[in-house]
Design a protein around this motif. Structure first.
Motif, PDB file in Angstrom:
ATOM      1  N   GLN A  48       0.841  -1.191   0.000  1.00  0.00           N
ATOM      2  CA  GLN A  48       0.000   0.000   0.000  1.00  0.00           C
ATOM      3  C   GLN A  48       0.879   1.244   0.000  1.00  0.00           C
ATOM      4  OE1 GLN A  48      -2.446  -0.446   3.489  1.00  0.00           O
ATOM      5  NE2 GLN A  48      -0.931   0.495   4.840  1.00  0.00           N
ATOM      6  N   VAL A  49       0.358   2.314  -0.614  1.00  0.00           N
ATOM      7  CA  VAL A  49       1.117   3.551  -0.733  1.00  0.00           C
ATOM      8  C   VAL A  49       0.123   4.688  -0.897  1.00  0.00           C
ATOM      9  CG1 VAL A  49       1.313   3.432  -3.248  1.00  0.00           C
ATOM     10  CG2 VAL A  49       3.055   4.653  -1.929  1.00  0.00           C
ATOM     11  N   HIS A  50       0.495   5.899  -0.466  1.00  0.00           N
ATOM     12  CA  HIS A  50      -0.378   7.045  -0.677  1.00  0.00           C
ATOM     13  C   HIS A  50      -0.402   7.405  -2.160  1.00  0.00           C
ATOM     14  CE1 HIS A  50      -0.008   7.549   3.712  1.00  0.00           C
ATOM     15  NE2 HIS A  50      -1.195   8.141   3.602  1.00  0.00           N
ATOM     16  N   GLU A  51      -1.550   7.872  -2.611  1.00  0.00           N
ATOM     17  CA  GLU A  51      -1.722   8.137  -4.034  1.00  0.00           C
ATOM     18  C   GLU A  51      -0.820   9.263  -4.550  1.00  0.00           C
ATOM     19  OE1 GLU A  51      -5.466   9.880  -5.220  1.00  0.00           O
ATOM     20  OE2 GLU A  51      -5.922  10.467  -3.165  1.00  0.00           O
ATOM     21  N   ASN A  52      -0.267  10.083  -3.670  1.00  0.00           N
ATOM     22  CA  ASN A  52       0.602  11.170  -4.128  1.00  0.00           C
ATOM     23  C   ASN A  52       2.081  10.785  -4.076  1.00  0.00           C
ATOM     24  OD1 ASN A  52       0.903  11.081  -1.380  1.00  0.00           O
ATOM     25  ND2 ASN A  52       0.839  13.295  -1.068  1.00  0.00           N
ATOM     26  N   ALA A  53       2.355   9.485  -4.029  1.00  0.00           N
ATOM     27  CA  ALA A  53       3.760   9.038  -4.000  1.00  0.00           C
ATOM     28  C   ALA A  53       4.475   9.526  -5.259  1.00  0.00           C
ATOM     29  CB  ALA A  53       3.821   7.518  -3.909  1.00  0.00           C
ATOM     30  N   THR A  54       5.713   9.911  -5.082  1.00  0.00           N
ATOM     31  CA  THR A  54       6.480  10.415  -6.224  1.00  0.00           C
ATOM     32  C   THR A  54       6.818   9.274  -7.167  1.00  0.00           C
ATOM     33  OG1 THR A  54       8.534  10.101  -4.991  1.00  0.00           O
ATOM     34  CG2 THR A  54       7.483  12.271  -4.864  1.00  0.00           C
ATOM     35  N   ILE A  55       6.980   9.620  -8.436  1.00  0.00           N
ATOM     36  CA  ILE A  55       7.345   8.630  -9.441  1.00  0.00           C
ATOM     37  C   ILE A  55       8.712   8.050  -9.080  1.00  0.00           C
ATOM     38  CG2 ILE A  55       7.910   8.291 -11.883  1.00  0.00           C
ATOM     39  CD1 ILE A  55       5.897  10.480 -12.538  1.00  0.00           C
ATOM     40  N   GLY A  56       8.814   6.735  -9.153  1.00  0.00           N
ATOM     41  CA  GLY A  56      10.056   6.060  -8.807  1.00  0.00           C
ATOM     42  C   GLY A  56      10.084   5.526  -7.393  1.00  0.00           C
ATOM     43  N   THR A  57       8.989   5.710  -6.643  1.00  0.00           N
ATOM     44  CA  THR A  57       8.928   5.174  -5.276  1.00  0.00           C
ATOM     45  C   THR A  57       8.942   3.643  -5.309  1.00  0.00           C
ATOM     46  OG1 THR A  57       7.703   7.094  -4.477  1.00  0.00           O
ATOM     47  CG2 THR A  57       7.565   5.084  -3.161  1.00  0.00           C
ATOM     48  N   LYS A  58       9.803   3.033  -4.478  1.00  0.00           N
ATOM     49  CA  LYS A  58       9.816   1.575  -4.385  1.00  0.00           C
ATOM     50  C   LYS A  58       8.598   1.105  -3.603  1.00  0.00           C
ATOM     51  CE  LYS A  58      12.444  -2.403  -2.704  1.00  0.00           C
ATOM     52  NZ  LYS A  58      13.676  -2.882  -2.048  1.00  0.00           N
ATOM     53  N   LEU A  59       7.850   0.168  -4.205  1.00  0.00           N
ATOM     54  CA  LEU A  59       6.611  -0.292  -3.607  1.00  0.00           C
ATOM     55  C   LEU A  59       6.741  -1.666  -2.969  1.00  0.00           C
ATOM     56  CD1 LEU A  59       4.264   0.750  -6.565  1.00  0.00           C
ATOM     57  CD2 LEU A  59       4.777   2.061  -4.505  1.00  0.00           C
TER      58      LEU A  59
ATOM     59  N   HIS B 179      -1.050  -6.883  -5.600  1.00  0.00           N
ATOM     60  CA  HIS B 179      -2.173  -5.988  -5.300  1.00  0.00           C
ATOM     61  C   HIS B 179      -1.631  -4.746  -4.603  1.00  0.00           C
ATOM     62  CE1 HIS B 179      -5.198  -9.593  -5.253  1.00  0.00           C
ATOM     63  NE2 HIS B 179      -4.637  -9.380  -6.425  1.00  0.00           N
ATOM     64  N   LEU B 180      -1.886  -3.581  -5.201  1.00  0.00           N
ATOM     65  CA  LEU B 180      -1.439  -2.305  -4.636  1.00  0.00           C
ATOM     66  C   LEU B 180      -2.647  -1.515  -4.164  1.00  0.00           C
ATOM     67  CD1 LEU B 180       0.833  -0.296  -4.055  1.00  0.00           C
ATOM     68  CD2 LEU B 180       0.505   0.623  -6.375  1.00  0.00           C
ATOM     69  N   THR B 181      -2.711  -1.265  -2.858  1.00  0.00           N
ATOM     70  CA  THR B 181      -3.785  -0.461  -2.281  1.00  0.00           C
ATOM     71  C   THR B 181      -3.328   0.994  -2.223  1.00  0.00           C
ATOM     72  OG1 THR B 181      -4.586  -2.313  -0.961  1.00  0.00           O
ATOM     73  CG2 THR B 181      -5.275  -0.097  -0.278  1.00  0.00           C
ATOM     74  N   LEU B 182      -4.122   1.896  -2.835  1.00  0.00           N
ATOM     75  CA  LEU B 182      -3.798   3.315  -2.843  1.00  0.00           C
ATOM     76  C   LEU B 182      -4.495   4.006  -1.677  1.00  0.00           C
ATOM     77  CD1 LEU B 182      -3.958   4.117  -6.663  1.00  0.00           C
ATOM     78  CD2 LEU B 182      -2.001   3.474  -5.273  1.00  0.00           C
ATOM     79  N   LEU B 183      -3.717   4.662  -0.843  1.00  0.00           N
ATOM     80  CA  LEU B 183      -4.266   5.389   0.302  1.00  0.00           C
ATOM     81  C   LEU B 183      -4.600   6.814  -0.124  1.00  0.00           C
ATOM     82  CD1 LEU B 183      -1.742   4.163   3.027  1.00  0.00           C
ATOM     83  CD2 LEU B 183      -3.953   3.178   2.403  1.00  0.00           C
ATOM     84  N   ASP B 184      -5.718   7.296   0.389  1.00  0.00           N
ATOM     85  CA  ASP B 184      -6.231   8.595  -0.044  1.00  0.00           C
ATOM     86  C   ASP B 184      -5.411   9.745   0.516  1.00  0.00           C
ATOM     87  OD1 ASP B 184      -8.223  10.201  -1.366  1.00  0.00           O
ATOM     88  OD2 ASP B 184      -8.935  10.747   0.627  1.00  0.00           O
ATOM     89  N   VAL B 185      -5.239  10.790  -0.300  1.00  0.00           N
ATOM     90  CA  VAL B 185      -4.762  12.090   0.165  1.00  0.00           C
ATOM     91  C   VAL B 185      -5.771  13.133  -0.286  1.00  0.00           C
ATOM     92  CG1 VAL B 185      -2.338  11.427   0.094  1.00  0.00           C
ATOM     93  CG2 VAL B 185      -3.361  12.469  -1.914  1.00  0.00           C
TER      94      VAL B 185
END
Length: 831
Positions: free
Chosen positions: A573-584, A653-659
């Motif tokens: 899971q990661v916040h939807e505003n993660a910068t491009i290139g963030t390791k998931l 499965h990637l869960t996007l957390l809201d911002v």
């Protein structure tokens, strides 16, 4: 011309203007008549001109005039001020014609004035606040309470036709409405979602704001009123009862009530449904929800019942999920012990020691196990033959274990004994036969036909259950006894237990089978040692030797296998505003042959991800958007580098957390907002806001303010709840035009966002509480142009009449007075 006649002509001219699309008819003979007149008309209105058969000198009006109706000497009937239908809906009048002496020459005749309604009364709720309750999971659409309003206008017209509506539900759960109201009756019921979701544990009180409008709620200028409704949510009583216990074979008079179920509301139709098909179903339910057992039960026939209780509405639809009813039948001792279904045979070796176990005799009792009703006692009551003596055998009282009691036996003396066993419970006794065979002793060991079964090469992916080899040993003891039966075991070379040996009961052959999957990488060669042995122990002094052992060599060949992921589904899971290139995440797979692995993605439809083909690290490759897709699913493919390039697939499965990245906006497009001009008193309008971000259980919490300081002298904004606000005027001095009122809406998120929206509000001239639009008109009503044309035509007619009167007066100057001019020039007007 006299002033009276001029006044009459003016009334006549006004009356010539038709109303409501009806043709004007204003004069006729003196007879019983009925007229319909709209209430609320302030100006003086002509109703009719009566004419007597012989011209009278005067007319007289009596009855329910209320000081409103008058009649002139020439028969003109009119009303002098506005009528009020709510005060009197029908006026019963009488008109009579009088001669010069005041004597009635015609009439009186009854005249009925029906007052037609206009919408001049607002609806009013009977209570300013209503209290009600509803049970959890109650039926959707069935009213559990009513709100009532009254309107003094005519209920037979749209003016008095009321329409109810739920304006606000507090608390709000997302956008879900848990309650609904019948527009015509005011009956409040649950919506389908409310029927499923209401829970007194989560929230036990809801408040509704309910409005009522006249004109059937279809006119934007309808009058309205509001009230508050407090609703308490109560626990659902539609619950499965506790399990029921019933003693079998009850002598009591049936049916007997055993339990009950109740639906949340009266009027439900109850029934029972079997969960399994039974020869008989001994239960029933009445329409009060009471459940009965209809006949005695037999535990040995069935020791428990599970069935469903169902509640349906009057249309046969399920009101809720069925309830499970459990009934346990309690045992009584009503069954004697029974012997085993097949003949009981024990074997005893001829050199058996005294006290050794021969076998276990097991009788049965249909009564409930592990109770006093089914505890059995065993006793030997007869032995045949009694050679070499009686009492050679002993049975343990409660276990049924047979033992050799006195001495060893000899097969050549007696090969078989017949024993009678008495089996008893606390009330019953049963006699059962047992055969005891004396068998040869186990003094011969199994001997393999060959000691080495050679080599066998197979692929490592050979199927489980495959037969690899058949081995064979022989035993010289008596056939088909425990002394001659052979069992095979792998005693060396298979520590993981991947092989097994099954014995053919007829030939004593052993089939060597694959028990577990073989693995070349774990072990490529198996050096197996088999042992053949009897289930019966060998007699003293006899032992197994090398003749009872054999060897076998199993060689595996390698088979290329696909890579194996460490798990089938990887989640992150990661916040939807993660910068491009963030390791998931970092997925991992291994190859059995030790080959390198290349990773790739499949199903990345939005192009949001990328993967390092060597390490399996997954990174973001583009901006993420939870509002577009909150759970993003792709496949990860692991492929061998070189070899046969086999591959396997796992899921990521990637869960996007809201911002908070969506500014507030209006929940809908607001058009047609207006105030009647000139504004008589400050007014207000309600509007709703929303945004696309995720919110807490209590929904969004917006704040509202005017978009600029220049608006503050004319307007103000007040918050109603987290999503609704009220726009109010601060005075009444507005121009007749459209205003765009800007509103600033802020959300309550971290790094809050705000949006500026515009509410279009129009101040307009109203007709019957609606904006007047000159470009169109209601069907049946004259337009302004039509009315002006009719008025000009009427004035032209009046001018012609006056000209004729003036000319005749010139010709007859000095010959007639004013009364003669009235008599000769004023003619009764016709349609």
């Amino acid at each position: 011309m006299t002033q009276v006649h001029l006044h009459s002509l003016f009334l006549l001219a006004l009356y010539l203007i038709p109303g409501n699309g009806q043709e004007a008819k204003f004069s006729g003979p003196l007879k019983a008549m009925t007229f319909s007149v709209f209430e609320g008309q302030e100006q003086k209105q002509l109703i009719f001109q009566f004419k007597a058969k012989n011209p009278p000198v005067n007319f007289i009006l009596t009855g329910e005039t209320d000081g409103i109706f008058e009649i002139e000497t020439d028969g003109f009937l009119y009303h002098t001020r506005a009528l009020d239908r709510e005060r009197r809906a029908v006026h019963n009048l009488q008109v009579a014609a009088l001669d010069a002496r005041g004597i009635t020459v015609e009439g009186p005749v009854p005249i009925t004035i029906e007052v037609k309604d206009i919408n001049d009364n607002r609806p009013v709720f009977l209570q300013s606040k209503y209290e009600g309750s509803v049970r959890q999971n109650s039926r959707a659409g069935r009213p559990f309470m009513y709100v009532n309003a009254t309107d003094l206008d005519d209920p037979a017209t749209p003016n008095g036709q009321l329409a109810y509506e739920i304006v606000i539900q507090l608390p709000t759960i997302g956008n879900a409405m848990y309650f609904q109201i019948n527009k015509q009756t005011g009956g409040i019921s649950l919506t389908q979602e409310g029927s499923q979701e209401l829970d007194p544990v989560k929230n036990d009180v809801y408040q509704l704001v309910v409005s009522v409008k006249d004109m059937g709620g279809q006119d934007e200028n309808s009058f309205s009123d509001t009230t508050y409704v407090n609703i308490m949510v109560k626990e659902n009583i539609w619950k499965a009862p506790e399990p029921v216990e019933i003693v079998e074979n009850s002598p009591d008079l049936h049916p007997i009530k055993i339990t009950q179920v109740r639906w949340n509301e009266p009027g439900a139709h109850y029934s029972l449904v079997e969960k399994e098909k039974l020869p008989r179903f001994p239960f029933s339910v009445d329409q009060e929800g009471d459940i009965y057992v209809t006949q005695p039960l037999d535990r040995e026939e069935k020791d428990s019942y599970v069935f469903l209780a169902v509640a349906k509405d009057e249309y046969g639809k399920y009101l809720a999920r069925p309830l499970e009813i459990r009934v346990k039948v309690i045992d009584i001792n009503d069954n004697p012990p029974t012997c085993p279904s097949t003949r009981t045979i024990f074997e005893v070796q001829e050199n058996e020691k005294i006290g050794n176990k021969i076998g276990t005799f097991v009788a049965h009792d249909k009564d409930q196990e592990n109770t006093v009703n089914s505890i059995l006692e065993y006793k030997i009551v007869e032995q045949t033959p009694q050679l070499p003596k009686d009492g050679l055998f002993l049975v343990q009282t409660f276990t049924g274990v047979f033992q050799l009691a006195q001495q060893s036996l000899r097969k050549q003396d007696t090969p078989q004994y017949n024993v009678t066993v008495e089996v008893s419970d606390k009330d019953f006794k049963t006699l059962c036969p047992v055969e005891i065979h004396v068998i040869d002793i186990n003094d011969q060991i199994p001997i393999f036909e060959k000691s080495d079964y050679g080599n066998l090469t197979v692929p490592e992916d050979i199927m489980v259950g495959s037969i690899l080899l058949t081995i064979q040993a022989t035993d010289a003891d008596e056939p088909f006894t425990g002394s001659s039966k052979i069992l095979y075991r792998v005693v060396e070379g298979d520590s993981d237990g991947r092989l097994e040996v099954e014995t053919d009961p007829r030939t004593n052959a052993g089939y060597v089978k694959v028990k577990k999957p073989l693995d070349f990488e774990t072990a490529a060669v198996y050096n197996i040692v088999f042992k053949a042995e009897n289930p019966e122990p060998l007699v003293f002094g006899v032992e197994y030797n090398e003749s009872s052992f054999a060897t076998f060599k199993l060689i595996l060949t390698d088979v290329n296998e696909a890579p194996i992921f460490s798990q089938k589904i990887f989640q992150a899971q990661v916040h939807e505003n993660a910068t491009i290139g963030t390791k998931l995440f970092n997925v991992t797979a291994k190859d059995s042959e030790g080959l390198d692995i290349s990773y790739s993605l499949r199903g990345d439809t939005r192009g949001w991800l990328k993967i390092d083909s060597t390490t399996g690290e997954i990174f973001s490759a583009a901006p993420l958007d939870r509002e577009a897709e909150s759970l993003y699913r792709v496949e990860v493919v692991a492929t061998e580098r070189g070899g046969s390039s086999l591959s396997s697939v796992a899921h990521f499965h990637l869960t996007l957390l809201d911002v908070n990245d969506n500014p507030p906006r209006l929940a809908k497009e607001y058009t047609g907002l207006f105030f009647c001009h000139p504004l008589k008193a400050p007014g207000s309008l309600i509007f709703e806001a929303t945004d696309d971000d995720a919110h807490s259980l209590w929904g969004p919490q917006f704040t509202f303010s005017l978009g600029s300081e220049s608006l503050q002298k004319d307007w103000e904004v007040s918050k109603i709840n987290g999503t609704h606000a009220r726009l109010s005027t601060k005075h009444t001095n507005f121009e007749e035009r459209a205003y765009d009122v800007s509103i600033r809406i802020s959300d309550g998120g971290r790094s809050p966002l705000e949006g500026i929206v515009s509410l279009p509000v129009t101040f307009c001239t109203c007709v019957e509480d609606r904006c007047f639009h000159p470009a169109g008109h209601m069907l049946g009503l004259p337009t302004v142009g039509m009315a002006l044309g009719i008025l000009l035509t009427t004035l032209l007619v009046i001018g012609i009449i006056l000209a004729v009167v003036f000319i005749r007066m010139k010709k007859n100057k000095g010959k007639a007075n004013v009364e003669n001019a009235q008599a000769s020039e004023v003619r009764p007007l016709r349609n």
